[in-house]
Design a protein around this motif. Sequence first.
Motif, PDB file in Angstrom:
ATOM      1  N   GLY A   1       3.113 -20.971  88.567  1.00  0.00           N
ATOM      2  CA  GLY A   1       2.937 -22.016  88.127  1.00  0.00           C
ATOM      3  C   GLY A   1       2.347 -22.628  87.021  1.00  0.00           C
TER       4      GLY A   1
ATOM      5  N   GLU B   1      -0.468 -23.254  84.138  1.00  0.00           N
ATOM      6  CA  GLU B   1       0.396 -24.332  83.063  1.00  0.00           C
ATOM      7  C   GLU B   1      -0.122 -25.701  83.393  1.00  0.00           C
ATOM      8  OE1 GLU B   1       4.434 -22.543  82.184  1.00  0.00           O
ATOM      9  OE2 GLU B   1       5.196 -23.443  83.742  1.00  0.00           O
ATOM     10  N   GLU B   2       0.637 -26.186  84.767  1.00  0.00           N
ATOM     11  CA  GLU B   2       0.622 -27.243  85.178  1.00  0.00           C
ATOM     12  C   GLU B   2      -0.850 -27.503  84.867  1.00  0.00           C
ATOM     13  OE1 GLU B   2       1.500 -27.980  89.441  1.00  0.00           O
ATOM     14  OE2 GLU B   2       3.523 -28.897  88.211  1.00  0.00           O
ATOM     15  N   ALA B   3      -1.487 -27.154  85.061  1.00  0.00           N
ATOM     16  CA  ALA B   3      -2.648 -27.637  84.444  1.00  0.00           C
ATOM     17  C   ALA B   3      -3.912 -27.303  83.100  1.00  0.00           C
ATOM     18  CB  ALA B   3      -4.302 -26.541  85.475  1.00  0.00           C
ATOM     19  N   CYS B   4      -2.843 -27.123  82.378  1.00  0.00           N
ATOM     20  CA  CYS B   4      -3.667 -26.566  80.954  1.00  0.00           C
ATOM     21  C   CYS B   4      -3.258 -27.664  80.263  1.00  0.00           C
ATOM     22  CB  CYS B   4      -2.561 -26.146  80.764  1.00  0.00           C
ATOM     23  SG  CYS B   4      -3.542 -25.469  78.224  1.00  0.00           S
ATOM     24  N   PRO B   5      -4.341 -28.472  79.209  1.00  0.00           N
ATOM     25  CA  PRO B   5      -4.803 -29.921  78.805  1.00  0.00           C
ATOM     26  C   PRO B   5      -4.179 -29.374  77.232  1.00  0.00           C
ATOM     27  CG  PRO B   5      -7.125 -29.649  79.119  1.00  0.00           C
ATOM     28  CD  PRO B   5      -5.835 -28.405  79.649  1.00  0.00           C
ATOM     29  N   VAL B   6      -3.615 -28.187  76.780  1.00  0.00           N
ATOM     30  CA  VAL B   6      -3.761 -28.320  75.501  1.00  0.00           C
ATOM     31  C   VAL B   6      -2.641 -27.478  74.905  1.00  0.00           C
ATOM     32  CG1 VAL B   6      -6.489 -28.501  74.501  1.00  0.00           C
ATOM     33  CG2 VAL B   6      -5.782 -26.485  75.850  1.00  0.00           C
ATOM     34  N   ASP B   7      -2.274 -27.273  76.341  1.00  0.00           N
ATOM     35  CA  ASP B   7      -0.846 -26.088  75.765  1.00  0.00           C
ATOM     36  C   ASP B   7      -1.426 -24.311  75.732  1.00  0.00           C
ATOM     37  OD1 ASP B   7       1.873 -25.749  75.404  1.00  0.00           O
ATOM     38  OD2 ASP B   7       2.204 -26.257  73.668  1.00  0.00           O
TER      39      ASP B   7
ATOM     40  N   ARG C   1       8.900 -25.174  80.026  1.00  0.00           N
ATOM     41  CA  ARG C   1       8.873 -25.753  81.067  1.00  0.00           C
ATOM     42  C   ARG C   1       7.468 -26.840  80.086  1.00  0.00           C
ATOM     43  NH1 ARG C   1       6.884 -22.317  84.037  1.00  0.00           N
ATOM     44  NH2 ARG C   1       8.637 -21.179  84.775  1.00  0.00           N
ATOM     45  N   THR C   2       6.707 -26.521  79.462  1.00  0.00           N
ATOM     46  CA  THR C   2       5.924 -26.662  79.296  1.00  0.00           C
ATOM     47  C   THR C   2       6.502 -27.830  77.732  1.00  0.00           C
ATOM     48  OG1 THR C   2       5.068 -25.162  78.545  1.00  0.00           O
ATOM     49  CG2 THR C   2       4.216 -25.871  80.711  1.00  0.00           C
ATOM     50  N   ARG C   3       7.545 -27.899  77.076  1.00  0.00           N
ATOM     51  CA  ARG C   3       7.567 -28.641  76.029  1.00  0.00           C
ATOM     52  C   ARG C   3       7.215 -27.577  74.922  1.00  0.00           C
ATOM     53  NH1 ARG C   3       8.671 -34.041  78.044  1.00  0.00           N
ATOM     54  NH2 ARG C   3       9.907 -33.801  79.622  1.00  0.00           N
TER      55      ARG C   3
ATOM     56  N   ASN D   1      13.537 -21.423  82.789  1.00  0.00           N
ATOM     57  CA  ASN D   1      12.576 -22.053  82.713  1.00  0.00           C
ATOM     58  C   ASN D   1      11.708 -20.804  83.970  1.00  0.00           C
ATOM     59  OD1 ASN D   1      14.108 -22.098  84.600  1.00  0.00           O
ATOM     60  ND2 ASN D   1      13.389 -24.308  85.665  1.00  0.00           N
TER      61      ASN D   1
ATOM     62  N   GLU E   1       4.107 -28.863  71.296  1.00  0.00           N
ATOM     63  CA  GLU E   1       3.766 -30.021  70.973  1.00  0.00           C
ATOM     64  C   GLU E   1       2.162 -29.917  71.246  1.00  0.00           C
ATOM     65  OE1 GLU E   1       5.101 -32.649  73.084  1.00  0.00           O
ATOM     66  OE2 GLU E   1       7.412 -32.585  72.759  1.00  0.00           O
ATOM     67  N   LEU E   2       1.936 -29.661  69.965  1.00  0.00           N
ATOM     68  CA  LEU E   2      -0.046 -29.625  70.155  1.00  0.00           C
ATOM     69  C   LEU E   2      -0.091 -30.271  70.561  1.00  0.00           C
ATOM     70  CD1 LEU E   2      -0.576 -28.534  66.502  1.00  0.00           C
ATOM     71  CD2 LEU E   2      -0.041 -27.058  68.778  1.00  0.00           C
TER      72      LEU E   2
END
Lengths: 408, 187
Positions: B121, B124-130, B171-173, B57, B176-177
């Motif tokens: 980081g 990436e925490e804020a991104c809603p679409v990975d 961290r964001t797995r 991570n 998964e789309l």
Amino acid sequence: MPLEALDLSTEAGADQEFLYTLNFGPQHPATHTTLRLILTLDGETIVKAVPDIGYLHSGFEKLGEDLDFNQYVTIVDRMNYISPVANEIAWHHTVEKLLGIEITPRCKYIRTILAELARISDHLLCVGAAALDLGGLTAFLYAFNEREKIYNIIEQASGQRFHPSFTRVGGLMNDVTDDWVKLIRVFTNSFPKVHADVVRLLNRNKIFIDRTKGIGTLTKEEAINMSCTGPIARSAGVVRDLRKDEPYLAYGELAGSFKVACSKGGDCLARYLVRMEEMVQSVNIIKAAVENLPSGPVNLHTEDKLNIPDKAATYRSIEGLIQHFELFMWNRRFETPVNEVYGAHETANGELGFYLVSDGSAKAWRARTRPPSFIHFAIFPHLIEGHQISDIPAVLGSLNIIAAELDR
Amino acid sequence: MPLTESDVTWVQEPKLGLLGQLYLPAIADGLMTTVGHMFKKKVTELYPEQEPKLPPNYRGVHRLNRDSEGRTKCVACYMCATACPAHCIDIVAAPAPEGWKDREKYPETFVIDELRCIYCGMCEEACPVDAIELTTLYDLTGLSREQMIFDKEKLLSVFDVTTKAGTDPVRTRSGELGPASEPPPAK
């Protein structure tokens, strides 16, 4: 009322020809960071010392009015960079006090462990650097090697070593793993050996004791009057520790596992000994906290609408997605009460407090910091006057002044 | 809750006896400690030769993720740029090209100033679409400021490199789309 400019050039008794002025710092190896002292000397004896601060002023408090409660954690990290996690925990403690929320038990325990690791890390550096300034390099190296393990633990949890930015409002950035707990167990097992090494090198070292004993003496009354906190006050005989006096996080539940280290000496040696004892007590807290680490969620429930939801909830559920957008859109974010709160934590150097004024928006209207270094640097002239120039590194090392936190 | 005497441990100053007053025993004691350390395991890391062991991570250089068709997943929602405490992300949004049926917007340019970035980081925490992630690449160097300003192509190439090396962030797995990357429901 306009403030009168402090005239740093004229000193008391400057008309006496045998006194002379020496500029100590801002770039001097013994100050470690940018501290400046204007000393009036009689031979090698310091008659008067005037600290001049502001060389590392970085506008952190003003940034606190521009960034929201979660973003500002990246800035408080950089205040006391020796123990950044402790700053983060204190900041979010204040924010949670403002919002009136209670974090989950698991989060409390993890934050307690991190805060104690930060305390050990800070004390190791302080003790090591104090010895280094007095000529003992070896203890410094052993202490730094142990700090490396603490960095690894923090890196394992958050993904970064130095500025983890790990806490969030109502929880943490992510949960910790079982490997992390194992790393802590390894650390608590190996730490007593390093502690014993440092004790062997310094505690009975005649040179170290001669350089620190009776230097920079602070009495109990002076410590209280000058609002000293932390190890500096405790080494002068003031029995005060926020962890016991006003238990926060999991300290109330873990109160039986540790004692407050105090001393009656008040000099540099007493401050060193108190810090060494505090590290032993911190390891006891960590051991007890790791054994009692509760399971369960680390963040508040999505329904509380305060936490950034888990990525799976954001992608898969409409509530999670709405909550996610609510917390990140610049015109939404947190709903806060119009209020003023003061939250303080017992960090390694003393009481680190944040005074937070909220106007109802997601950003602080004012985010004042009460840094321990600022208060402790103010007592420095009192401690050093009457001593020799060569005592300055000993006193500075025992106070552990971090300029980034002092000037903010 | 005031402190009681049972909560306090009073630290005593070490008592130096006659032997302690002499310097020699302390020197012998100190030397024994340091010599003992000579036979312990070495703690130095030989960095460029030995790669450090980083946790999966770790927060390093960013990457822009590609979807199954090789296009960038980013939908130019500006959430990462809003969440960034260092203001290092610059996005210019444009209507999605013809044939991109799953979204209306895409980033025409997507620039991250890696010198300004503090690697917290929060993007990436804020991104809603990975779409944006921090990889475990840590040895980021450049000879000029321009080299350290990463544009969309460079960020997508970081994705190719890390996917090929099998060091996908955990961290964001990733994988998964997000809903925006899935095809719209058939009417």
